[in-house]
Design a protein around this motif. Structure first.
Motif, PDB file in Angstrom:
ATOM      1  N   GLY A  44       4.744  10.452   4.376  1.00  0.00           N
ATOM      2  CA  GLY A  44       5.431   9.405   5.137  1.00  0.00           C
ATOM      3  C   GLY A  44       5.890   9.872   6.504  1.00  0.00           C
ATOM      4  N   TYR A  47       2.087  10.492   8.466  1.00  0.00           N
ATOM      5  CA  TYR A  47       1.250   9.332   8.777  1.00  0.00           C
ATOM      6  C   TYR A  47       1.551   8.673  10.136  1.00  0.00           C
ATOM      7  CZ  TYR A  47      -1.012   4.800   8.361  1.00  0.00           C
ATOM      8  OH  TYR A  47      -1.735   3.682   8.610  1.00  0.00           O
ATOM      9  N   PRO A  70      -9.650   5.868  -4.883  1.00  0.00           N
ATOM     10  CA  PRO A  70      -9.075   5.513  -3.587  1.00  0.00           C
ATOM     11  C   PRO A  70      -9.792   6.173  -2.404  1.00  0.00           C
ATOM     12  CG  PRO A  70      -7.597   6.958  -4.813  1.00  0.00           C
ATOM     13  CD  PRO A  70      -8.666   6.549  -5.737  1.00  0.00           C
TER      14      PRO A  70
ATOM     15  N   GLN B  11      -9.420  -6.386   0.404  1.00  0.00           N
ATOM     16  CA  GLN B  11      -9.453  -5.021  -0.137  1.00  0.00           C
ATOM     17  C   GLN B  11      -8.058  -4.563  -0.536  1.00  0.00           C
ATOM     18  OE1 GLN B  11     -11.321  -3.079   3.171  1.00  0.00           O
ATOM     19  NE2 GLN B  11     -13.302  -2.994   2.162  1.00  0.00           N
ATOM     20  N   LYS B  46      -4.079  -2.885   8.375  1.00  0.00           N
ATOM     21  CA  LYS B  46      -4.640  -1.528   8.456  1.00  0.00           C
ATOM     22  C   LYS B  46      -3.668  -0.505   7.869  1.00  0.00           C
ATOM     23  CE  LYS B  46      -5.816   0.787  12.117  1.00  0.00           C
ATOM     24  NZ  LYS B  46      -6.145   1.055  13.508  1.00  0.00           N
ATOM     25  N   VAL B  47      -2.397  -0.628   8.262  1.00  0.00           N
ATOM     26  CA  VAL B  47      -1.372   0.273   7.732  1.00  0.00           C
ATOM     27  C   VAL B  47      -1.265   0.085   6.222  1.00  0.00           C
ATOM     28  CG1 VAL B  47       1.111   0.671   7.658  1.00  0.00           C
ATOM     29  CG2 VAL B  47      -0.035   0.478   9.847  1.00  0.00           C
ATOM     30  N   TYR B  49      -3.535  -0.857   4.235  1.00  0.00           N
ATOM     31  CA  TYR B  49      -4.731  -0.264   3.629  1.00  0.00           C
ATOM     32  C   TYR B  49      -4.558   1.241   3.464  1.00  0.00           C
ATOM     33  CZ  TYR B  49      -9.703   0.778   2.984  1.00  0.00           C
ATOM     34  OH  TYR B  49     -10.901   1.208   2.494  1.00  0.00           O
ATOM     35  N   ASP B  50      -4.142   1.905   4.539  1.00  0.00           N
ATOM     36  CA  ASP B  50      -3.958   3.359   4.486  1.00  0.00           C
ATOM     37  C   ASP B  50      -2.923   3.755   3.453  1.00  0.00           C
ATOM     38  OD1 ASP B  50      -5.763   3.512   6.479  1.00  0.00           O
ATOM     39  OD2 ASP B  50      -4.347   3.941   8.087  1.00  0.00           O
ATOM     40  N   ASN B  53      -3.899   3.094  -0.246  1.00  0.00           N
ATOM     41  CA  ASN B  53      -4.835   4.115  -0.723  1.00  0.00           C
ATOM     42  C   ASN B  53      -4.135   5.430  -1.007  1.00  0.00           C
ATOM     43  OD1 ASN B  53      -7.701   3.443  -1.046  1.00  0.00           O
ATOM     44  ND2 ASN B  53      -7.495   2.616   1.015  1.00  0.00           N
ATOM     45  N   THR B  54      -3.226   5.791  -0.092  1.00  0.00           N
ATOM     46  CA  THR B  54      -2.470   7.032  -0.268  1.00  0.00           C
ATOM     47  C   THR B  54      -1.640   6.973  -1.554  1.00  0.00           C
ATOM     48  OG1 THR B  54      -2.305   7.194   2.122  1.00  0.00           O
ATOM     49  CG2 THR B  54      -0.844   8.597   0.850  1.00  0.00           C
ATOM     50  N   TYR B  56      -2.095   5.062  -4.126  1.00  0.00           N
ATOM     51  CA  TYR B  56      -2.965   4.984  -5.296  1.00  0.00           C
ATOM     52  C   TYR B  56      -3.403   6.376  -5.724  1.00  0.00           C
ATOM     53  CZ  TYR B  56      -6.846   3.470  -8.275  1.00  0.00           C
ATOM     54  OH  TYR B  56      -7.693   3.284  -9.317  1.00  0.00           O
ATOM     55  N   GLU B  57      -3.794   7.168  -4.732  1.00  0.00           N
ATOM     56  CA  GLU B  57      -4.224   8.532  -5.061  1.00  0.00           C
ATOM     57  C   GLU B  57      -3.061   9.340  -5.641  1.00  0.00           C
ATOM     58  OE1 GLU B  57      -6.516  10.466  -2.090  1.00  0.00           O
ATOM     59  OE2 GLU B  57      -6.567  12.349  -3.208  1.00  0.00           O
ATOM     60  N   ILE B  69       6.274   9.091   0.406  1.00  0.00           N
ATOM     61  CA  ILE B  69       6.721   8.429   1.626  1.00  0.00           C
ATOM     62  C   ILE B  69       8.059   8.960   2.118  1.00  0.00           C
ATOM     63  CG2 ILE B  69       7.322   6.175   2.619  1.00  0.00           C
ATOM     64  CD1 ILE B  69       4.354   6.504   1.943  1.00  0.00           C
TER      65      ILE B  69
END
Lengths: 108, 213
Positions: A44, A47, A70, B11, B46-47, B49-50, B53-54, B56-57, B69
């Motif tokens: 966080g 990014y 992912p 998506q 877009k944010v 999406y990123d 994905n982060t 989720y992983e 985060i």
């Protein structure tokens, strides 16, 4: 742990240096930083910095599907980023020399 | 909404369905916060999406949202400095464009029902609209009030006064010379059709540009 105020100025340059060696994604960058002794810096924090680097055309990003689902956003250095990294190294050397000579050599 | 945004949104929904409660709640809060600060739609997705994905992983690897985060507020606030936002002017234009469409559609209804003589659903009977002083004054007041409230211009009072001066002059001239003191007197006559067409074109143009933001 390094105070965040102190880290602020150099973190960008450090990230540039990490991705200059190899294409990396967010979590890898965070792990690399930890490996080098920066402490635990969460994704966080990284990014938004990467977004800024990307906005300024210093890094290029590509999405690559990971093995288990992912998508990972891999970052690599652009030509402009390489120049920026060189600049960062010069500036950092200058600063660290100055700080070192002030707090260690001088007056002791 | 343009194609790229729609695709991303689709998506994002897909990834979000795979996230656990905590993570999807975080994503929702982030979206709301960024949306509230008028981040452009494309960048918001877009944010999204990123980050999804982060997350989720991380979820697969057994790390939780706070670990990835950190502080949610701090994260959003730093993020906001890096993403483009819609300008205030643009947002007001957007609001105005919808008003434009509403006016155009209602005029369209009035025009068509009059044109085809559909007496039973025709309420207004206005093909040629007589623009009265009262109408213009009310219109001015509404628009003026909108602008003053939203500080669209640096000096809204000035804008309001300047726009009103010709109207008042016209009104006074009428009063003195034509001796027709009447709030309802007709300033000019306009045919509605060009009005409708212009309004629709304006709306269409705005939509076209808006899709590219």
């Amino acid at each position: 742990m390094i105070p965040s105020q102190m880290l602020k100025g150099v973190l960008e340059g450090c990230i540039l240096s990490i991705i200059s060696k190899k294409e990396r994604y967010g979590y890898e960058i965070s792990q690399e930083l930890e490996k080098y002794g920066f402490g635990h810096i969460v994704e966080g924090t990284i990014y938004p910095l990467l977004l800024r680097l990307e906005k300024n055309d210093l890094v290029i990003s590509t999405y690559i599907q990971s093995d288990f689902g992912p998508k990972r956003k891999y970052y690599s250095l652009s030509e402009k980023g390489k120049i920026e990294l060189k600049l960062f190294k010069l500036n950092y050397e200058e600063m660290s020399n100055a700080v070192n000579s002030l707090i260690y050599k001088d007056g002791e | 909404m343009n194609k790229k945004v729609r695709e991303l949104r689709k998506q994002n929904r897909e990834i979000k369905s795979k996230l656990n409660n905590e993570n999807s709640l975080f994503l929702e809060m982030m979206s709301l916060y960024l949306n509230d600060k008028k981040v452009t739609r494309y960048d918001l997705e877009k944010v999204n999406y990123d980050i999804s994905n982060t997350l989720y992983e991380a979820q697969i690897e057994g790390r939780d949202c706070k670990e990835v985060i950190g502080d949610y507020r701090l994260f959003c606030d730093t993020l906001l400095k890096e993403v483009p936002k819609l300008s205030k002017r643009w947002l007001y234009l957007k609001r105005l464009s919808w008003i434009t469409l509403c006016i155009a559609l209602s005029l369209c209804y009035a025009y068509l029902t009059t044109f085809f003589n559909l007496g039973f659903i025709n309420v207004l009977n206005v093909r040629v609209y007589h623009v009265s002083f009262l109408f213009v004054l009310l219109f001015q007041l509404i628009i003026g009030a909108l602008f003053i409230r939203k500080h669209l211009f640096n000096k809204p009072e000035l804008y309001f006064i300047v726009l009103n001066i010709p109207l008042w002059l016209y009104f006074l001239l009428h009063w003195f010379y034509l001796d027709s003191y009447n709030w309802q007197f007709i300033l000019f006559e306009i045919d509605l059709l060009p009005f409708i067409v212009i309004e629709l074109i304006l709306f269409g143009m705005f939509k076209y540009v808006d899709d590219r933001v």
